[in-house]
Design a protein around this motif. Sequence first.
Motif, mmCIF file in Angstrom:
data_model
loop_
_atom_site.group_PDB
_atom_site.id
_atom_site.type_symbol
_atom_site.label_atom_id
_atom_site.label_comp_id
_atom_site.label_asym_id
_atom_site.label_seq_id
_atom_site.Cartn_x
_atom_site.Cartn_y
_atom_site.Cartn_z
ATOM 1 N N HIS A 157 0.868 -1.177 0.000
ATOM 2 C CA HIS A 157 0.000 0.000 0.000
ATOM 3 C C HIS A 157 0.904 1.225 0.000
ATOM 4 N N ILE A 158 0.496 2.269 -0.748
ATOM 5 C CA ILE A 158 1.243 3.516 -0.731
ATOM 6 C C ILE A 158 0.269 4.678 -0.692
ATOM 7 N N ASP A 159 0.565 5.660 0.131
ATOM 8 C CA ASP A 159 -0.242 6.870 0.236
ATOM 9 C C ASP A 159 0.173 7.810 -0.894
ATOM 10 N N MET A 160 -0.762 8.178 -1.762
ATOM 11 C CA MET A 160 -0.438 8.997 -2.926
ATOM 12 C C MET A 160 -0.035 10.426 -2.553
ATOM 13 N N GLN A 161 -0.375 10.857 -1.342
ATOM 14 C CA GLN A 161 0.033 12.194 -0.910
ATOM 15 C C GLN A 161 1.406 12.176 -0.253
ATOM 16 N N THR A 162 1.563 11.314 0.733
ATOM 17 C CA THR A 162 2.807 11.298 1.511
ATOM 18 C C THR A 162 3.874 10.397 0.909
ATOM 19 N N LYS A 163 3.460 9.479 0.025
ATOM 20 C CA LYS A 163 4.331 8.464 -0.580
ATOM 21 C C LYS A 163 4.831 7.442 0.438
ATOM 22 N N LYS A 164 4.171 7.399 1.612
ATOM 23 C CA LYS A 164 4.533 6.397 2.610
ATOM 24 C C LYS A 164 4.113 5.017 2.127
ATOM 25 N N GLU A 165 5.020 4.071 2.203
ATOM 26 C CA GLU A 165 4.797 2.722 1.678
ATOM 27 C C GLU A 165 4.739 1.695 2.799
ATOM 28 N N THR A 166 3.791 0.741 2.685
ATOM 29 C CA THR A 166 3.629 -0.313 3.681
ATOM 30 C C THR A 166 3.495 -1.653 2.979
ATOM 31 N N THR A 167 4.226 -2.653 3.442
ATOM 32 C CA THR A 167 4.077 -4.007 2.917
ATOM 33 C C THR A 167 2.881 -4.662 3.600
ATOM 34 N N LEU A 168 1.944 -5.197 2.796
ATOM 35 C CA LEU A 168 0.714 -5.761 3.337
ATOM 36 C C LEU A 168 0.757 -7.279 3.477
ATOM 37 N N LEU A 169 1.286 -7.965 2.459
ATOM 38 C CA LEU A 169 1.229 -9.430 2.432
ATOM 39 C C LEU A 169 2.311 -9.945 1.504
ATOM 40 N N SER A 170 2.812 -11.132 1.790
ATOM 41 C CA SER A 170 3.886 -11.701 0.977
ATOM 42 C C SER A 170 3.399 -12.912 0.186
ATOM 43 N N VAL A 171 4.167 -13.271 -0.836
ATOM 44 C CA VAL A 171 3.899 -14.394 -1.741
ATOM 45 C C VAL A 171 2.473 -14.281 -2.297
ATOM 46 N N VAL A 172 2.222 -13.184 -2.988
ATOM 47 C CA VAL A 172 0.895 -12.872 -3.516
ATOM 48 C C VAL A 172 0.873 -13.126 -5.020
ATOM 49 N N ASN A 173 -0.171 -13.807 -5.480
ATOM 50 C CA ASN A 173 -0.310 -14.092 -6.906
ATOM 51 C C ASN A 173 -1.250 -13.109 -7.591
ATOM 52 N N ASN A 174 -2.245 -12.613 -6.842
ATOM 53 C CA ASN A 174 -3.278 -11.773 -7.426
ATOM 54 C C ASN A 174 -4.029 -11.101 -6.284
ATOM 55 N N TYR A 175 -4.612 -9.919 -6.541
ATOM 56 C CA TYR A 175 -5.375 -9.243 -5.488
ATOM 57 C C TYR A 175 -6.537 -8.474 -6.098
ATOM 58 N N TYR A 176 -7.458 -8.040 -5.227
ATOM 59 C CA TYR A 176 -8.586 -7.213 -5.648
ATOM 60 C C TYR A 176 -8.983 -6.309 -4.483
ATOM 61 N N VAL A 177 -9.271 -5.047 -4.817
ATOM 62 C CA VAL A 177 -9.663 -4.063 -3.806
ATOM 63 C C VAL A 177 -11.024 -3.493 -4.169
ATOM 64 N N ASP A 178 -11.969 -3.504 -3.204
ATOM 65 C CA ASP A 178 -13.232 -2.803 -3.414
ATOM 66 C C ASP A 178 -13.314 -1.643 -2.429
ATOM 67 N N ASP A 179 -14.495 -1.089 -2.202
ATOM 68 C CA ASP A 179 -14.618 0.111 -1.381
ATOM 69 C C ASP A 179 -14.130 -0.068 0.052
ATOM 70 N N SER A 180 -14.291 -1.270 0.589
ATOM 71 C CA SER A 180 -13.973 -1.467 2.003
ATOM 72 C C SER A 180 -12.956 -2.563 2.290
ATOM 73 N N SER A 181 -12.682 -3.424 1.306
ATOM 74 C CA SER A 181 -11.882 -4.616 1.588
ATOM 75 C C SER A 181 -10.746 -4.825 0.603
ATOM 76 N N ILE A 182 -9.781 -5.628 1.033
ATOM 77 C CA ILE A 182 -8.695 -6.099 0.178
ATOM 78 C C ILE A 182 -8.754 -7.627 0.181
ATOM 79 N N TYR A 183 -8.771 -8.214 -0.996
ATOM 80 C CA TYR A 183 -8.730 -9.668 -1.142
ATOM 81 C C TYR A 183 -7.420 -10.024 -1.844
ATOM 82 N N ALA A 184 -6.813 -11.120 -1.444
ATOM 83 C CA ALA A 184 -5.563 -11.530 -2.082
ATOM 84 C C ALA A 184 -5.453 -13.043 -2.120
#
Length: 314
Positions: free
Chosen positions: A138-165
């Motif tokens: 995840h990265i904040d488009m204003q501050t450019k702060k970056e956070t690692t969310l999950l490892s060994v990921v093949n595919n993901y999807y983001v909707d209004d409230s959730s992250i699926y991976a």
Amino acid sequence: MRKINLFIVFLLLLFLSGCQKTTYTGENTGTTCGNITMGAGKFAYGNGFIYISSPGEIYEYDLATGVSIILETPGSDYAESMFLSEQDIYYSNGSSLRKMQKDGKKNDVVIGKTSCRKFFADGMDAYFMNYIEGDLFHIDMQTKKETTLLSVVNNYYVDDSSIYAVAKPDGEWKLYHSSRETINFEPIKLSFQPVAVYVDGENIFLAKQGDFQLIQYTDGVETPLPCHSFFYQVMDASLIYMDDQTNEGGCFSLKSYDLTTKEERLLCENVYDFCILEDRYICCQCANPGAATFILIDTQTNEMTQMYPTEEEE
């Protein structure tokens, strides 16, 4: 008096240049998460124009006139994960996130990375991967702060409230879910190992490891579908998917499967990539001898148009 006028002009130019640097609002980006994570994100829509990616170039296609113009990208940049602001075209070239003015005159690095794939921006939140079976960030488009969310990921999807991976941090492919606000990925129990995920409201569509059969997961119930695909989306209660059983040299038949009537239709042949824009336009990159062809399917009029190259240019 002349000095005062010149000073006013200088202040005006300074103000306008400052405004140009803050054009990204995260609104009206002209694409969706499905376009980015279920392909390369080679198409985007804005103000009656469709933007099309090709090696070293971005085409601007005018829906009203059918005319295409070429905007060159630096070197041989291949624009992926395209999204828009009012003035700029944002894209990943694989190693960084860049933006180019829609007149093609200026191109800048927004976020410099060694690897930047499947970059999806939603408001000031953005998500990307460094490579397949790599990390999800995840990265904040204003501050450019970056956070690692999950490892060994093949595919993901983001909707209004959730992250699926789809990931295997513990050695087995599973579907993980987390709230966007409070990051805490938990596995969702399935009877199979998934390879890809797409979400449409309460319905989760998963491709199964091995044969890529699509499984609809709703309220804990798994429903196998008669479709096999790694690249798919949902539009108007129909699955739009590249049929893996027609794979020929990395190109597929693009089909529509109505989830209510079970009717299947062929939409386009020899498709390498596709996007859905404005819940109306299906844009396809098709492989043809000599060069790629970009096809537009208008689902409201059922018209199919060759966007680039035009018939006259071939």
